[in-house]
Design a protein around this motif. Sequence first.
Motif, mmCIF file in Angstrom:
data_model
loop_
_atom_site.group_PDB
_atom_site.id
_atom_site.type_symbol
_atom_site.label_atom_id
_atom_site.label_comp_id
_atom_site.label_asym_id
_atom_site.label_seq_id
_atom_site.Cartn_x
_atom_site.Cartn_y
_atom_site.Cartn_z
ATOM 1 N N GLN A 1 -2.127 1.391 12.793
ATOM 2 C CA GLN A 1 -0.828 1.001 13.353
ATOM 3 C C GLN A 1 0.254 0.813 12.290
ATOM 4 O O GLN A 1 1.419 0.641 12.619
ATOM 5 N N ILE A 2 -0.153 0.809 11.017
ATOM 6 C CA ILE A 2 0.869 0.672 9.969
ATOM 7 C C ILE A 2 1.707 1.944 9.960
ATOM 8 O O ILE A 2 1.172 3.048 9.884
ATOM 9 N N HIS A 3 3.032 1.766 10.046
ATOM 10 C CA HIS A 3 3.921 2.916 10.161
ATOM 11 C C HIS A 3 3.976 3.693 8.835
ATOM 12 O O HIS A 3 3.936 3.090 7.764
ATOM 13 N N ASN A 4 4.065 5.015 8.928
ATOM 14 C CA ASN A 4 4.173 5.843 7.724
ATOM 15 C C ASN A 4 5.332 5.404 6.839
ATOM 16 O O ASN A 4 5.253 5.469 5.621
ATOM 17 N N LEU A 5 6.421 4.966 7.496
ATOM 18 C CA LEU A 5 7.598 4.547 6.743
ATOM 19 C C LEU A 5 7.271 3.377 5.815
ATOM 20 O O LEU A 5 7.803 3.289 4.708
ATOM 21 N N THR A 6 6.379 2.484 6.286
ATOM 22 C CA THR A 6 6.014 1.336 5.453
ATOM 23 C C THR A 6 5.337 1.812 4.169
ATOM 24 O O THR A 6 5.548 1.248 3.092
ATOM 25 N N PHE A 7 4.536 2.878 4.290
ATOM 26 C CA PHE A 7 3.917 3.441 3.083
ATOM 27 C C PHE A 7 4.956 4.130 2.199
ATOM 28 O O PHE A 7 4.849 4.105 0.968
ATOM 29 N N ASP A 8 5.980 4.744 2.833
ATOM 30 C CA ASP A 8 7.074 5.338 2.050
ATOM 31 C C ASP A 8 7.798 4.268 1.237
ATOM 32 O O ASP A 8 8.180 4.500 0.090
ATOM 33 N N VAL A 9 7.996 3.096 1.870
ATOM 34 C CA VAL A 9 8.636 1.987 1.154
ATOM 35 C C VAL A 9 7.799 1.618 -0.069
ATOM 36 O O VAL A 9 8.322 1.474 -1.176
ATOM 37 N N ALA A 10 6.475 1.501 0.135
ATOM 38 C CA ALA A 10 5.591 1.148 -0.981
ATOM 39 C C ALA A 10 5.699 2.188 -2.101
ATOM 40 O O ALA A 10 5.783 1.849 -3.277
ATOM 41 N N ARG A 11 5.729 3.468 -1.696
ATOM 42 C CA ARG A 11 5.830 4.527 -2.713
ATOM 43 C C ARG A 11 7.163 4.464 -3.436
ATOM 44 O O ARG A 11 7.228 4.623 -4.658
ATOM 45 N N SER A 12 8.249 4.263 -2.656
ATOM 46 C CA SER A 12 9.575 4.284 -3.287
ATOM 47 C C SER A 12 9.756 3.077 -4.202
ATOM 48 O O SER A 12 10.535 3.135 -5.144
ATOM 49 N N LEU A 13 9.030 1.982 -3.934
ATOM 50 C CA LEU A 13 9.080 0.835 -4.848
ATOM 51 C C LEU A 13 8.042 0.983 -5.958
ATOM 52 O O LEU A 13 7.778 0.050 -6.696
ATOM 53 N N ARG A 14 7.460 2.154 -6.051
ATOM 54 C CA ARG A 14 6.505 2.501 -7.102
ATOM 55 C C ARG A 14 5.338 1.533 -7.182
ATOM 56 O O ARG A 14 4.899 1.131 -8.257
ATOM 57 N N MET A 15 4.828 1.153 -6.013
ATOM 58 C CA MET A 15 3.643 0.292 -6.001
ATOM 59 C C MET A 15 2.414 1.115 -6.362
ATOM 60 O O MET A 15 2.305 2.278 -5.988
ATOM 61 N N THR A 16 1.467 0.461 -7.054
ATOM 62 C CA THR A 16 0.201 1.122 -7.350
ATOM 63 C C THR A 16 -0.660 1.117 -6.087
ATOM 64 O O THR A 16 -0.339 0.460 -5.092
#
Lengths: 253, 255
Positions: free
Chosen positions: A142-157
């Motif tokens: 249920q976690i939205h793809n956009l939430t993962f995009d946010v994590a990527r754009s904030l350069r999270m490991t």
Amino acid sequence: MLALANAAKGFLPLVIAIGVWQYAGDKESALFPPPATWWPAIADLIAADTFFPALNATLSLIGLSLAAASLVGFVLGLVIGTLPGFRHWTSLVLEYLRALPPPVIIPLAVLLLGYTMTMKVSVIAFAAFWPVMLNTIAGVSQIHNLTFDVARSLRMTWFETLSKVVLPATIPSLLLGIRIALPQSVVVTLVVEMFTGESGIGSLMIAAQRNFNAAEVFGLLAVMGLFGYGLTAAFSGLERAILRRWPLSASAS
Amino acid sequence: MVPIFELEDVSLSYELAGGARNVLRNISFTVSDGEILTFCGASGTGKTSLLRIMAGLTRQTGGTANFRGAPIDGPANDVAIVFQDYSNALLQWRTVGRNVALGIERTLKGTELKDRVMDALRLVGLEKNVNDYPWQLSGGMQQRVQIARALALKPSVLLMDEPFAALDAMTKASLQDELLNIRDKTGANIVFITHDIEEAVYLGDRVAVLRGTPSTVEQLFDIALPKPRNQITTRELPEFLALRHQIHDAIGGHS
């Protein structure tokens, strides 16, 4: 206070039924002893120093098994939920295993592990980890793809994404899974105890039944009913307290 | 001087079961320092895909895309993105303050972190809501939180994907002015995507119109409207209306 009053109202039919049983029922009945005789039967067990050790054994077994089920279910759920390929080739096996009624694995578990604590915990956890795992998988998906995009754009490991996004996002699903698993682990704990006849409230029940001590059987039943209700109510309270930070929809049951 | 972004002949296509789907073709433009470039186009013209390429979230399938002279190979350090869908972009279980801290808590600690968060929240007027949860706020306030999170990174570039599209007209207008204010205070470059022609003209120093399938930059407009812009007077200027008309035609709209 209002919640307490409402809960008390909900118990009213049960109280009335027990009252009717006590005053209208056959005082000498061997199979349906009046409720007033239940407590003395339990008091006998307490005096013989067998009641509290048995209660302790049962509650510890429930707690230990539920903890094991939650841990295994959550970790497996995260792995299967985050690796789509894994989910694909495990789904059939999972459906098959899930269809097994938990008590039927007791003979196999005894064969492999003997009458041990490991055996008991394995059997109960096997029954209880399904709702935890399946709810966790659903929570991850249920976690939205956009939430993962946010994590990527904030350069999270990878680890930061897991600990800051995936874990907290699945906590409401995890808690829901444990809430469903709790009564199941109570049921299977008592079945295992009855089967092994070694310790716990379940073994006392089987012993009382074999001795035709109906008052004790009813008394133990009432005790387990109270604890089953109490555990579920206590967990729901804990769940509500934890989910205060999440939006309302996350705690929908 | 090296441009902030330089895209040349960029194309994007996906391999699907029924064949390739072409989204972008021959996209070439530069973003120079200090400007607000807005992209405007009908829905389905690949605006979001283009922004994702600039953000390093999607890799183009042809051409070159450079950020400060180097090929884009992932999200860059000082580029912040604001998405349209604020409710999924914010972590709903974190307070406003901890959402704003999300991108900087790895490098900053203690009072330094707290100060940076509060500064960012002040820029969007939400310093009083630091301990609220996003789901307790209105849509406009949640979008401000997302903008504050981007600003807390002290980015040199803000990439914004239809950030105000889901908001009501009044909230939208006040956020547009806040954005222009923030640009003046921080000096950040802004690439802004919208399907709202008036918004594109109001905010932009230049407007690029995307058109076609696969789409390409149909036309670039210089917006020489006086600054600071004003929601009433700017929108009444004959130049504003003329640009609105030209861009409408370039997009291929019918009236």
